[in-house]
Design an enzyme around this catalytic site. Structure first.
Site, PDB file in Angstrom:
ATOM      1  N   GLY A 162       2.639   1.129   1.654  1.00 16.81           N
ATOM      2  CA  GLY A 162       4.168   0.750   2.117  1.00 16.81           C
ATOM      3  C   GLY A 162       4.638  -0.241   0.974  1.00 16.81           C
ATOM      4  O   GLY A 162       4.932   0.374  -0.345  1.00 16.81           O
ATOM      5  N   GLY A 163       4.763  -1.451   1.232  1.00 20.94           N
ATOM      6  CA  GLY A 163       5.062  -2.414   0.091  1.00 20.94           C
ATOM      7  C   GLY A 163       4.919  -2.372  -1.146  1.00 20.94           C
ATOM      8  O   GLY A 163       5.718  -2.249  -2.029  1.00 20.94           O
TER       9      GLY A 163
ATOM     10  N   GLY B  88       1.929  -4.252   6.563  1.00 16.12           N
ATOM     11  CA  GLY B  88       2.947  -5.273   6.159  1.00 16.12           C
ATOM     12  C   GLY B  88       2.571  -6.820   6.344  1.00 16.12           C
ATOM     13  O   GLY B  88       3.483  -7.625   6.116  1.00 16.12           O
TER      14      GLY B  88
ATOM     15  N   HIS C 175       4.748   7.367  12.520  1.00 18.25           N
ATOM     16  CA  HIS C 175       4.110   5.987  11.833  1.00 18.25           C
ATOM     17  C   HIS C 175       4.628   4.863  13.150  1.00 18.25           C
ATOM     18  O   HIS C 175       5.515   5.096  13.907  1.00 18.25           O
ATOM     19  CB  HIS C 175       5.334   5.484  10.900  1.00 18.25           C
ATOM     20  CG  HIS C 175       5.061   4.415  10.144  1.00 18.25           C
ATOM     21  ND1 HIS C 175       5.334   3.171  10.570  1.00 18.25           N
ATOM     22  CD2 HIS C 175       4.177   4.149   8.903  1.00 18.25           C
ATOM     23  CE1 HIS C 175       4.813   2.329   9.475  1.00 18.25           C
ATOM     24  NE2 HIS C 175       4.019   3.036   8.694  1.00 18.25           N
TER      25      HIS C 175
ATOM     26  N   GLU D  99       5.808   2.084  13.063  1.00 16.46           N
ATOM     27  CA  GLU D  99       7.172   1.788  13.212  1.00 16.46           C
ATOM     28  C   GLU D  99       8.093   2.537  14.012  1.00 16.46           C
ATOM     29  O   GLU D  99       8.952   1.766  14.589  1.00 16.46           O
ATOM     30  CB  GLU D  99       7.733   1.373  11.712  1.00 16.46           C
ATOM     31  CG  GLU D  99       7.084  -0.016  11.287  1.00 16.46           C
ATOM     32  CD  GLU D  99       7.111   0.083   9.851  1.00 16.46           C
ATOM     33  OE1 GLU D  99       7.833   0.730   9.036  1.00 16.46           O
ATOM     34  OE2 GLU D  99       6.340  -0.786   9.279  1.00 16.46           O
TER      35      GLU D  99
ATOM     36  N   ASN E 131       5.151   5.148   1.125  1.00 19.15           N
ATOM     37  CA  ASN E 131       6.214   5.134   2.172  1.00 19.15           C
ATOM     38  C   ASN E 131       7.091   4.155   1.770  1.00 19.15           C
ATOM     39  O   ASN E 131       6.863   3.084   1.917  1.00 19.15           O
ATOM     40  CB  ASN E 131       5.189   4.949   3.559  1.00 19.15           C
ATOM     41  CG  ASN E 131       6.230   4.724   4.864  1.00 19.15           C
ATOM     42  OD1 ASN E 131       7.499   5.037   4.592  1.00 19.15           O
ATOM     43  ND2 ASN E 131       5.767   4.275   5.912  1.00 19.15           N
ATOM     44  N   TRP E 132       8.130   4.668   1.478  1.00 17.85           N
ATOM     45  CA  TRP E 132       9.428   3.509   1.092  1.00 17.85           C
ATOM     46  C   TRP E 132      10.088   2.966   2.028  1.00 17.85           C
ATOM     47  O   TRP E 132      10.864   1.848   1.978  1.00 17.85           O
ATOM     48  CB  TRP E 132      10.315   4.141   0.109  1.00 17.85           C
ATOM     49  CG  TRP E 132       9.535   4.438  -1.383  1.00 17.85           C
ATOM     50  CD1 TRP E 132       8.526   4.006  -1.795  1.00 17.85           C
ATOM     51  CD2 TRP E 132      10.323   5.042  -2.534  1.00 17.85           C
ATOM     52  NE1 TRP E 132       8.255   4.470  -3.000  1.00 17.85           N
ATOM     53  CE2 TRP E 132       9.270   5.165  -3.438  1.00 17.85           C
ATOM     54  CE3 TRP E 132      11.523   5.525  -2.510  1.00 17.85           C
ATOM     55  CZ2 TRP E 132       9.684   5.646  -4.600  1.00 17.85           C
ATOM     56  CZ3 TRP E 132      11.600   6.243  -3.841  1.00 17.85           C
ATOM     57  CH2 TRP E 132      10.885   6.018  -4.965  1.00 17.85           C
ATOM     58  N   LYS E 133       9.794   3.422   3.490  1.00 22.45           N
ATOM     59  CA  LYS E 133      10.573   3.046   4.590  1.00 22.45           C
ATOM     60  C   LYS E 133      12.107   2.887   4.255  1.00 22.45           C
ATOM     61  O   LYS E 133      12.570   3.792   3.597  1.00 22.45           O
ATOM     62  CB  LYS E 133       9.837   1.554   5.006  1.00 22.45           C
ATOM     63  CG  LYS E 133       8.300   1.581   5.194  1.00 22.45           C
ATOM     64  CD  LYS E 133       7.777   0.398   5.710  1.00 22.45           C
ATOM     65  CE  LYS E 133       6.455   0.821   5.857  1.00 22.45           C
ATOM     66  NZ  LYS E 133       5.399  -0.313   6.654  1.00 22.45           N
TER      67      LYS E 133
ATOM     68  N   SER F  94      -1.322  -2.806   4.046  1.00 26.08           N
ATOM     69  CA  SER F  94      -1.604  -3.677   2.981  1.00 26.08           C
ATOM     70  C   SER F  94      -2.625  -3.317   1.931  1.00 26.08           C
ATOM     71  O   SER F  94      -3.242  -3.969   1.527  1.00 26.08           O
ATOM     72  CB  SER F  94      -2.015  -5.173   3.642  1.00 26.08           C
ATOM     73  OG  SER F  94      -1.080  -5.635   4.564  1.00 26.08           O
TER      74      SER F  94
HETATM   75  P1  PGA Z   1       2.045  -1.652   3.991  1.00 29.86           P
HETATM   76  O1  PGA Z   1       2.719  -0.251   4.877  1.00 29.86           O
HETATM   77  O2  PGA Z   1       1.497  -1.190   2.768  1.00 29.86           O
HETATM   78  O3  PGA Z   1       3.419  -2.378   3.605  1.00 29.86           O
HETATM   79  O4  PGA Z   1       1.102  -2.500   4.613  1.00 29.86           O
HETATM   80  C1  PGA Z   1       2.035   0.655   5.091  1.00 29.86           C
HETATM   81  C2  PGA Z   1       2.709   1.658   6.083  1.00 29.86           C
HETATM   82  O5  PGA Z   1       3.272   1.097   6.775  1.00 29.86           O
HETATM   83  O6  PGA Z   1       2.420   2.776   6.070  1.00 29.86           O
END
Ligand code: PGA
Length: 253
Positions: free
Chosen positions: A235-236, A175, A97, A99, A11-13, A214
């Site tokens: 994500g990250g 995150g 998601h 967010e 998930n590159w956001k 994470s």
């Molecule tokens: P993260 O994000 O790995 O940066 O914690 C995961 C996500 O939001 O899907």
């Protein structure tokens, strides 16, 4: 062995331009080697979807969007429909998601429609659920998961359930660098599966339930080694091809 094929999604956001997307995929695809045992999905921002589809065309990697609108077309400024995603070769979509729930008022009612439309149109939905830190501390984790699963899958017929991918993402782990322990993740995922069994017992065994929050090369193996955890939504750590590859490797059965 669960018999479910592991799935790892990036998930590159709101990260990566078209050029950065192409650079990532050129490096990543060159390195994936014998990873057929793991399904890999890349979820870039809308502007990079076409480039990602193009780059992944001769690879087993699938491309998914990070959101979509449930209507086919209409006066919805700034939105994108399932038909538009399919038109450029996108195969899946992340829905709900945290967010989007938190910052963009994504509701369970809208999500129920989005999940149903995605399935109807043949896009693989990756539905995200998960509790906040306050909800976990108040002992409400299961109540929150039950409510989200019930509401978001409201429009899904039992025979379609197996095509849904679910990501358990505790909000306090996203995150933050604070990962759920493998026990916490497995417990929540087993609970989600028990809820799905209420819709269809056979499909509940087939649904892939990922962990997200994470996930990094250093903790992927212990999380992904668990019987109940069928993969990861990353994500990250998915922004770097070497890190993401290491996580995909850790998902090999
Ligand atoms: P993260 O994000 O790995 O940066 O914690 C995961 C996500 O939001 O899907």
């Amino acid at each position: 062995m669960s018999g479910r094929t592991p799935l790892v999604a990036a998930n590159w956001k709101m990260h990566k331009t078209v050029g950065e997307t192409e650079d990532f995929l050129d490096r990543f695809i060159g390195e994936i080697g014998d990873l057929e045992a793991v399904e890999i999905v890349i979820c870039p921002p809308y502007t990079s979807l076409s480039a990602a589809v193009e780059r992944c065309r001769r690879s087993p990697i699938r491309v998914a969007a990070q959101n979509m609108h449930e209507a086919e077309q209409g006066a919805y400024t700034g939105e994108v429909s399932a038909g538009m995603l399919l038109d450029i070769g996108v195969q899946g979509v992340v829905l709900g998601h945290s967010e989007r729930r938190q910052y963009f008022n994504e509701t369970d009612e809208a999500l129920a429609r989005k999940v149903a439309v995605a399935l109807e149109r043949g896009l693989e939905p990756i539905l995200c659920v998960g509790e906040s830190e306050a909800e976990r501390d108040a002992g409400e984790t299961e109540a929150v998961l039950r409510r989200q699963i019930e509401a978001d899958l409201d429009g899904v017929a039992a025979e379609d359930l197996a095509r849904v991918v679910i990501a358990y993402e505790p909000i306090w782990a996203i995150g933050t660098g604070r990962t759920a322990t493998p026990e916490q993740a497995e417990e929540a995922i087993a609970f989600i599966r028990s809820q799905l069994a209420g819709i269809d017992a056979g499909a509940a065994e087939a649904v892939r339930i990922l962990y997200g929050g994470s996930v990094k090369p250093g903790n992927a193996a212990e999380l992904l080694g668990r019987e109940q955890i069928d993969g990861a939504l990353v994500g990250g750590a998915s922004l770097d091809p070497a890190d993401f590859l290491a996580i995909c490797e850790a998902a090999k059965p």
